[in-house]
Design an enzyme around this catalytic site. Structure first.
Site, PDB file in Angstrom:
ATOM      1  N   THR A  87       0.874  -1.179   0.000  1.00  0.00           N
ATOM      2  CA  THR A  87       0.000   0.000   0.000  1.00  0.00           C
ATOM      3  C   THR A  87       0.905   1.221   0.000  1.00  0.00           C
ATOM      4  O   THR A  87       1.638   1.445   0.970  1.00  0.00           O
ATOM      5  CB  THR A  87      -0.899   0.021   1.250  1.00  0.00           C
ATOM      6  N   LYS A 162      -7.917   1.469  -3.220  1.00  0.00           N
ATOM      7  CA  LYS A 162      -7.604   1.053  -1.843  1.00  0.00           C
ATOM      8  C   LYS A 162      -7.793   2.212  -0.851  1.00  0.00           C
ATOM      9  O   LYS A 162      -8.420   2.055   0.198  1.00  0.00           O
ATOM     10  CB  LYS A 162      -6.152   0.537  -1.809  1.00  0.00           C
ATOM     11  N   LYS A 237      -1.957   5.004   8.574  1.00  0.00           N
ATOM     12  CA  LYS A 237      -1.130   5.039   7.354  1.00  0.00           C
ATOM     13  C   LYS A 237      -2.019   5.237   6.112  1.00  0.00           C
ATOM     14  O   LYS A 237      -1.751   6.092   5.273  1.00  0.00           O
ATOM     15  CB  LYS A 237      -0.334   3.730   7.219  1.00  0.00           C
TER      16      LYS A 237
HETATM   17  P1  NAD Z   1       6.009  -5.989   7.285  1.00  0.00           P
HETATM   18  O1  NAD Z   1       6.741  -4.865   7.936  1.00  0.00           O
HETATM   19  O2  NAD Z   1       5.666  -7.204   8.087  1.00  0.00           O
HETATM   20  O3  NAD Z   1       6.826  -6.499   5.998  1.00  0.00           O
HETATM   21  C1  NAD Z   1       7.565  -5.665   5.147  1.00  0.00           C
HETATM   22  C2  NAD Z   1       8.855  -6.394   4.836  1.00  0.00           C
HETATM   23  O4  NAD Z   1       9.591  -5.619   3.889  1.00  0.00           O
HETATM   24  C3  NAD Z   1       9.751  -6.602   6.061  1.00  0.00           C
HETATM   25  O5  NAD Z   1      10.004  -7.976   6.268  1.00  0.00           O
HETATM   26  C4  NAD Z   1      11.016  -5.836   5.702  1.00  0.00           C
HETATM   27  O6  NAD Z   1      12.222  -6.464   6.177  1.00  0.00           O
HETATM   28  C5  NAD Z   1      10.965  -5.844   4.198  1.00  0.00           C
HETATM   29  N1  NAD Z   1      11.809  -4.820   3.586  1.00  0.00           N
HETATM   30  C6  NAD Z   1      12.006  -3.545   4.015  1.00  0.00           C
HETATM   31  N2  NAD Z   1      12.886  -2.929   3.189  1.00  0.00           N
HETATM   32  C7  NAD Z   1      13.233  -3.835   2.234  1.00  0.00           C
HETATM   33  C8  NAD Z   1      14.087  -3.807   1.106  1.00  0.00           C
HETATM   34  N3  NAD Z   1      14.765  -2.690   0.788  1.00  0.00           N
HETATM   35  N4  NAD Z   1      14.199  -4.913   0.343  1.00  0.00           N
HETATM   36  C9  NAD Z   1      13.512  -6.043   0.642  1.00  0.00           C
HETATM   37  N5  NAD Z   1      12.676  -6.130   1.702  1.00  0.00           N
HETATM   38  C10 NAD Z   1      12.527  -5.039   2.476  1.00  0.00           C
HETATM   39  O7  NAD Z   1       4.681  -5.339   6.663  1.00  0.00           O
HETATM   40  P2  NAD Z   1       3.375  -6.119   6.144  1.00  0.00           P
HETATM   41  O8  NAD Z   1       2.366  -6.155   7.235  1.00  0.00           O
HETATM   42  O9  NAD Z   1       3.794  -7.366   5.449  1.00  0.00           O
HETATM   43  O10 NAD Z   1       2.836  -5.054   5.082  1.00  0.00           O
HETATM   44  C11 NAD Z   1       3.387  -4.927   3.783  1.00  0.00           C
HETATM   45  C12 NAD Z   1       2.528  -3.978   2.973  1.00  0.00           C
HETATM   46  O11 NAD Z   1       1.193  -4.492   2.915  1.00  0.00           O
HETATM   47  C13 NAD Z   1       2.425  -2.568   3.550  1.00  0.00           C
HETATM   48  O12 NAD Z   1       2.494  -1.651   2.499  1.00  0.00           O
HETATM   49  C14 NAD Z   1       1.070  -2.571   4.242  1.00  0.00           C
HETATM   50  O13 NAD Z   1       0.489  -1.283   4.300  1.00  0.00           O
HETATM   51  C15 NAD Z   1       0.281  -3.479   3.340  1.00  0.00           C
HETATM   52  N6  NAD Z   1      -0.871  -4.139   3.979  1.00  0.00           N
HETATM   53  C16 NAD Z   1      -0.735  -4.727   5.214  1.00  0.00           C
HETATM   54  C17 NAD Z   1      -1.823  -5.327   5.801  1.00  0.00           C
HETATM   55  C18 NAD Z   1      -1.712  -5.980   7.173  1.00  0.00           C
HETATM   56  O14 NAD Z   1      -2.752  -6.304   7.758  1.00  0.00           O
HETATM   57  N7  NAD Z   1      -0.497  -6.224   7.678  1.00  0.00           N
HETATM   58  C19 NAD Z   1      -3.068  -5.361   5.138  1.00  0.00           C
HETATM   59  C20 NAD Z   1      -3.161  -4.808   3.860  1.00  0.00           C
HETATM   60  C21 NAD Z   1      -2.054  -4.182   3.303  1.00  0.00           C
END
Ligand code: NAD
Length: 292
Positions: A87, A162, A237
């Site tokens: 997102t 979204k 966010k």
């Molecule tokens: P998260 O923090 O668990 O995962 C993100 C991952 O990205 C981490 O493991 C981090 O190490 C990795 N990362 C950071 N920088 C990086 C790089 N340069 N190269 C490779 N990997 C890198 O977050 P999440 O909950 O998995 O969310 C991910 C996305 O999904 C976000 O944009 C969030 O807004 C969206 N989202 C989350 C949810 C939810 O319920 N968690 C629901 C819908 C959408």
């Protein structure tokens, strides 16, 4: 299909695992996460992207996506698809798509709803922006990771859908919580209020499916001490992204603006961080009309 998967966190990890379980060859990169079973670990994002037909990113925010896109686009094979499921803001989605196109690639923005549970179960909803041809190539992957996919339009349309959805969600959740807090003070039983509103014109997903009042309506995070669910800081966010987009498009969104301010106060100056976003109800029920 050979797939590069970058960002294997709470969402990306289970999504990548589902693709590997379905028989796809998945090579992944994440500097912090543990690699799910069936994923070939790589030492950098470009290494995970090289030779892949589709490169999927699932990253925390737009700045990180821009950085990762700048690294992987030069490494990707001509004609391959860069599929971002994070997102992020609409402007970043459009900029990444522009860079991908200039490099002979296709890009899709495909944010999801459904949370960590939906990622694990393969029941996410994908909202997709980008060219029809790329959408066709990625469709079989959406069908593995999700249960519903809507092609919303050109680059950025997925992110636009979204944040519009989540702006409605933030506003209706606050309105639903306000109504319960007011009902308490008027001596109206919460269960009776639910019975009326859930079948009347005030009904919404916030009331009917995710009721913020404990012990009322279907089981929701309110019944589990407001453990998320969908954390208040993630709602903040998305609301901020909606206001960034509204600013950029010169759109008047007064309710979205107010919802953003309320979640900002709740998360950053009160005790909302780490709680479900429906914990706006215990916050409101403690307050009096005159308090700021
Ligand atoms: P998260 O923090 O668990 O995962 C993100 C991952 O990205 C981490 O493991 C981090 O190490 C990795 N990362 C950071 N920088 C990086 C790089 N340069 N190269 C490779 N990997 C890198 O977050 P999440 O909950 O998995 O969310 C991910 C996305 O999904 C976000 O944009 C969030 O807004 C969206 N989202 C989350 C949810 C939810 O319920 N968690 C629901 C819908 C959408």
């Amino acid at each position: 299909m050979k797939i590069g998967f970058i960002g294997l966190g709470n969402m990306g990890g289970p999504m990548a695992r589902n693709l590997a379980s379905a028989g796809h060859e998945v090579q992944g990169f994440d500097p912090a996460a543990t690699y799910p079973e069936g994923i070939t670990p790589c030492t950098s994002a470009p290494e995970a992207a090289a030779d892949a037909e589709v490169v999927i990113t699932m990253l925390p925010n737009g700045a990180i996506l821009r950085d990762v896109a700048a690294q992987v686009i030069p490494a990707m094979a001509t004609g391959s698809v860069l599929l971002d499921c994070s997102t992020v803001d609409v402007d970043t989605a459009r900029e990444v798509a522009r860079q991908a196109k200039a490099a002979g690639l296709e890009a899709l923005d495909a944010p999801v709803s459904g949370g960590v549970g939906g990622a694990a179960a393969g029941t996410l909803t994908f909202m997709v922006g980008g060219p029809e041809s790329a959408f066709g190539k990625a469709r079989p992957l959406f069908e593995i990771m999700g249960q519903k996919t809507v092609h919303c339009g050109d680059a950025g349309a997925g992110q636009a859908a979204k944040i519009c959805n989540n702006m409605i969600l933030g506003v209706t959740m606050i309105a639903t919580c306000e109504a319960f807090a007011l009902a308490d003070k008027l001596g109206l039983d919460r269960a009776r209020l639910f019975d009326v509103v859930s079948t009347s014109s005030g009904s919404s997903w916030s009331m009917n499916t995710y009721c913020p009042a404990p012990g009322v309506g279907p089981t929701s995070p309110a019944d589990k001490g407001y453990r998320p669910g969908f954390a208040a800081e993630l709602m903040l966010k998305d609301l901020r992204l909606s206001q960034q987009a509204a600013e950029s498009a010169d759109a008047d969104t007064p309710m979205g603006q107010l919802a953003t301010a309320l979640y900002e106060q709740f998360v950053e100056r009160e005790d909302g961080r780490g709680k479900d976003f429906s914990a706006m109800l215990p916050r409101l029920e403690q307050r009096k009309r005159a308090s700021p």
